[in-house]
Design a protein around this motif. Sequence first.
Motif, PDB file in Angstrom:
ATOM      1  N   MET A 166       2.479   1.829  -3.451  1.00 46.77           N
ATOM      2  CA  MET A 166       1.520   2.357  -4.420  1.00 46.77           C
ATOM      3  C   MET A 166       1.149   3.804  -4.122  1.00 46.77           C
ATOM      4  SD  MET A 166       1.318   0.170  -6.721  1.00 46.77           S
ATOM      5  CE  MET A 166       0.200   1.207  -7.677  1.00 46.77           C
ATOM      6  N   ARG A 167       1.109   4.155  -2.851  1.00 47.47           N
ATOM      7  CA  ARG A 167       0.872   5.565  -2.498  1.00 47.47           C
ATOM      8  C   ARG A 167       2.026   6.429  -3.005  1.00 47.47           C
ATOM      9  NH1 ARG A 167      -0.110   6.714   3.724  1.00 47.47           N
ATOM     10  NH2 ARG A 167      -1.801   5.253   3.274  1.00 47.47           N
TER      11      ARG A 167
ATOM     12  N   GLU B 216       0.825  -1.206   0.000  1.00 47.99           N
ATOM     13  CA  GLU B 216       0.000   0.000   0.000  1.00 47.99           C
ATOM     14  C   GLU B 216       0.867   1.267   0.000  1.00 47.99           C
ATOM     15  OE1 GLU B 216      -3.088   2.802   0.263  1.00 47.99           O
ATOM     16  OE2 GLU B 216      -3.017   0.730  -0.471  1.00 47.99           O
TER      17      GLU B 216
ATOM     18  N   ASN C  83       1.637   7.185  -6.452  1.00 44.33           N
ATOM     19  CA  ASN C  83       0.377   7.891  -6.715  1.00 44.33           C
ATOM     20  C   ASN C  83      -0.629   6.982  -7.424  1.00 44.33           C
ATOM     21  OD1 ASN C  83      -1.253  10.167  -6.473  1.00 44.33           O
ATOM     22  ND2 ASN C  83      -0.688  10.938  -8.507  1.00 44.33           N
ATOM     23  N   TYR C  84      -0.585   5.693  -7.081  1.00 43.47           N
ATOM     24  CA  TYR C  84      -1.526   4.704  -7.613  1.00 43.47           C
ATOM     25  C   TYR C  84      -1.586   4.779  -9.147  1.00 43.47           C
ATOM     26  CZ  TYR C  84      -2.858   4.666  -2.714  1.00 43.47           C
ATOM     27  OH  TYR C  84      -2.818   4.587  -1.336  1.00 43.47           O
ATOM     28  N   SER C  85      -0.387   4.805  -9.749  1.00 38.84           N
ATOM     29  CA  SER C  85      -0.286   5.046 -11.192  1.00 38.84           C
ATOM     30  C   SER C  85      -0.814   3.896 -12.049  1.00 38.84           C
ATOM     31  CB  SER C  85       1.177   5.299 -11.566  1.00 38.84           C
ATOM     32  OG  SER C  85       1.970   4.149 -11.241  1.00 38.84           O
TER      33      SER C  85
ATOM     34  N   HIS D  57      -2.721  -2.831  -9.625  1.00 39.41           N
ATOM     35  CA  HIS D  57      -1.733  -3.627  -8.894  1.00 39.41           C
ATOM     36  C   HIS D  57      -2.438  -4.719  -8.098  1.00 39.41           C
ATOM     37  CE1 HIS D  57      -3.068  -1.066  -5.555  1.00 39.41           C
ATOM     38  NE2 HIS D  57      -2.550  -1.975  -4.737  1.00 39.41           N
TER      39      HIS D  57
END
Length: 383
Positions: free
Chosen positions: A247-248, A244, A251-253, A256
């Motif tokens: 991914m933060r 998590e 920027n949750y591009s 996943h």
Amino acid sequence: MLRSLSRKFLTNNRQFSVSSALNQNVKTAVLMLNMGGPQNKDQVHDYLLRIMTDRDMIQMPFQSKIGPWIAERRTPEVQKKYQEIGGGSPILKWTETQGELMCKELDKISPESAPHKHYVGFRYVNPFTENTLEQIEKDKPERLVIFSQYPQYSCATSGSSFNSIFTHYKKNKFPSDIKFSVIDRWGSHPLLIKTFADRIKEELSKFVPTKRNDVVIMFTAHSLPLKTVNRGDAYPSEIGASVELVMRELNYSNPHCLVWQSKVGLLPWLEPSTDDALKGFVKQGKKNFILVPIAFVNEHIETLHELDIEYCEELAEEIGVEEIRRAAAPNDHPLFIQALSQIVVEHLKSDRRVNPKFLMRCPKCVNSKCGHSKNWYSQVCSQ
């Protein structure tokens, strides 16, 4: 496609010795704990035997008989895999490199605790943790930081390594002139997270722009038997937290998911497996992937063979993957070396020499050794 990536991380089979770096004035010793890996094929059988008979790692009926049988049966297959990645595991080479770079940085940023010296303690192959502890005692540091190289804690891996130190000192005199402390988990450290994010960005940049945003980032970690998870092992939640945070940072591009690899035996383990997940996504029309070994800090057989050869080459071709890449482990990434150094400095400056979470047993723990071991750490880290 990725066989060249595997080769990139391997060097000649250099042999390292814990005592080779002579330093008669060690103030702070940093013991880097890990599972280890065979440096050549002749070590494979004994390595597997130690794993299969370690009840802190695996519990199975009639283990004293079944464990050696499994080790004997699997040795030729595992030897072949090591041969395909250059003849042996590079984990010792990488750990030595990481330790040297970490201590060089520590001497700069923490002169009050210098000189620092790293030591390698492997659980199942040379340099064994118990032998390394003897070397540390000879060097007579003021402080010993026991630093797990498993960022996320599991009783089966981290726990076994820590229990081996407890077992060693049940049989040997404890060095009361050395101040002990423990770093048991660090999977959410900001610089570790930035390292993984940077490794992913490196691979994403290699996809053509029209595909890049659709690439599935598959975080893969060593699986764990469900009976271990159900006892309360923290590992799955800590892996999830690392995912998590990465991914933060990104920027949750991209889409996943978290998947699991390296299952052994017939009992239920954490799922979905990495290979089954790849097959499932391809059926859904996904064709581009990055595999991220989120629980490993250096290259070894589970990255160089299982991920690179078995999945990124053989399976990818079989199921019709369009493009698949594998993010490198942290290895000697500058951000990762900073992470190691900062973790140790933050620990040295803290009044807390052991994490209260580490001193807890799983709520449904069945290993009585864990209770004795944790009580022992509570005592020695308060002296």
